[in-house]
Design a protein around this motif. Sequence first.
Motif, PDB file in Angstrom:
ATOM      1  N   TYR A 109     -33.435 -46.331  40.957  1.00 57.48           N
ATOM      2  CA  TYR A 109     -33.595 -44.984  40.540  1.00 57.48           C
ATOM      3  C   TYR A 109     -32.623 -43.955  41.526  1.00 57.48           C
ATOM      4  CZ  TYR A 109     -38.094 -46.616  38.635  1.00 57.48           C
ATOM      5  OH  TYR A 109     -39.187 -46.946  37.934  1.00 57.48           O
ATOM      6  N   GLN A 115     -30.872 -42.734  46.274  1.00 54.97           N
ATOM      7  CA  GLN A 115     -30.969 -43.758  45.327  1.00 54.97           C
ATOM      8  C   GLN A 115     -32.123 -44.954  45.975  1.00 54.97           C
ATOM      9  OE1 GLN A 115     -27.185 -46.229  45.389  1.00 54.97           O
ATOM     10  NE2 GLN A 115     -28.047 -47.518  43.667  1.00 54.97           N
ATOM     11  N   TYR A 116     -33.009 -45.227  45.110  1.00 57.37           N
ATOM     12  CA  TYR A 116     -34.040 -46.107  45.255  1.00 57.37           C
ATOM     13  C   TYR A 116     -33.678 -47.509  44.748  1.00 57.37           C
ATOM     14  CZ  TYR A 116     -37.006 -42.065  46.525  1.00 57.37           C
ATOM     15  OH  TYR A 116     -37.271 -40.774  47.102  1.00 57.37           O
ATOM     16  N   HIS A 119     -38.446 -51.678  45.200  1.00 55.90           N
ATOM     17  CA  HIS A 119     -39.631 -51.492  45.537  1.00 55.90           C
ATOM     18  C   HIS A 119     -40.034 -52.773  46.021  1.00 55.90           C
ATOM     19  CE1 HIS A 119     -44.061 -50.996  44.374  1.00 55.90           C
ATOM     20  NE2 HIS A 119     -43.736 -50.115  45.251  1.00 55.90           N
ATOM     21  N   PHE A 148     -40.240 -48.473  49.542  1.00 56.27           N
ATOM     22  CA  PHE A 148     -38.806 -48.418  48.987  1.00 56.27           C
ATOM     23  C   PHE A 148     -37.788 -48.933  49.914  1.00 56.27           C
ATOM     24  CE2 PHE A 148     -41.266 -46.054  45.712  1.00 56.27           C
ATOM     25  CZ  PHE A 148     -40.932 -46.790  44.550  1.00 56.27           C
ATOM     26  N   GLN A 149     -36.578 -49.458  49.522  1.00 59.69           N
ATOM     27  CA  GLN A 149     -35.440 -49.633  50.298  1.00 59.69           C
ATOM     28  C   GLN A 149     -34.768 -48.241  49.569  1.00 59.69           C
ATOM     29  OE1 GLN A 149     -32.510 -52.588  49.310  1.00 59.69           O
ATOM     30  NE2 GLN A 149     -32.135 -52.865  51.300  1.00 59.69           N
ATOM     31  N   THR A 150     -34.139 -47.621  50.267  1.00 62.77           N
ATOM     32  CA  THR A 150     -33.430 -46.454  49.640  1.00 62.77           C
ATOM     33  C   THR A 150     -31.791 -46.407  50.289  1.00 62.77           C
ATOM     34  OG1 THR A 150     -34.251 -44.888  51.492  1.00 62.77           O
ATOM     35  CG2 THR A 150     -35.194 -44.929  49.718  1.00 62.77           C
ATOM     36  N   ASN A 152     -29.192 -43.257  51.068  1.00 68.15           N
ATOM     37  CA  ASN A 152     -28.937 -41.748  51.091  1.00 68.15           C
ATOM     38  C   ASN A 152     -27.638 -41.513  51.911  1.00 68.15           C
ATOM     39  OD1 ASN A 152     -29.149 -38.980  50.779  1.00 68.15           O
ATOM     40  ND2 ASN A 152     -30.868 -38.899  52.219  1.00 68.15           N
ATOM     41  N   TYR A 159     -37.476 -50.734  53.750  1.00 69.48           N
ATOM     42  CA  TYR A 159     -38.702 -50.640  53.731  1.00 69.48           C
ATOM     43  C   TYR A 159     -39.330 -51.419  54.938  1.00 69.48           C
ATOM     44  CZ  TYR A 159     -43.557 -52.084  52.593  1.00 69.48           C
ATOM     45  OH  TYR A 159     -45.080 -52.238  52.704  1.00 69.48           O
TER      46      TYR A 159
END
Length: 177
Positions: A109, A115-116, A119, A148-150, A152, A159
Amino acid sequence: MKNIIIKFIALSMLLVSSLVYACGDNPNAMAQGPFKDSAFNNGVICFQNSPDKRDVDFYQSYSSVNGKVNKIIDTFSYSDAPAEVSSVFFTTLDGKRSVVVLLRWNVNYFTNGVQYLYHYEVKAYNTTKDSGYELFLDSDRDPNLSGFQTKNNEKVSNYKLDNASKIKKYLHSKYGD
């Protein structure tokens, strides 16, 4: 002599295949396992992909006085992507033998420049009196068991419970052993 060797090989292959695929309903769909489960007589657990590879079923198999038991404990459902079993381990929680499963889904996402990627969800199952497992912990009971692992600005943030060691430390500090 040649016939005896052929019969021995055929019998060995039959015996080994029945031991290897003693868990679940489709040996060709194994996602993780089988793992020996000493809490039950000839016990094993395993995780199998559904025929469409969207879901993963958690199976338990063991011997009982009524014969072999092979049952589904839980199904990890498709949610924007197929479920993946990342880690499985046994531990003691709340004084009971438990199976802990780390699941993840590729979500990809984008929101407000973030950005994700994945999950994650942790689920723990305790043994029951009727020789099975039941859900003990998940994100409904403890919101820290999902995240979440994101990404940026090219920086990836994992996570906080993304492996067995971190999960075990967290669960034992909060729920004891």
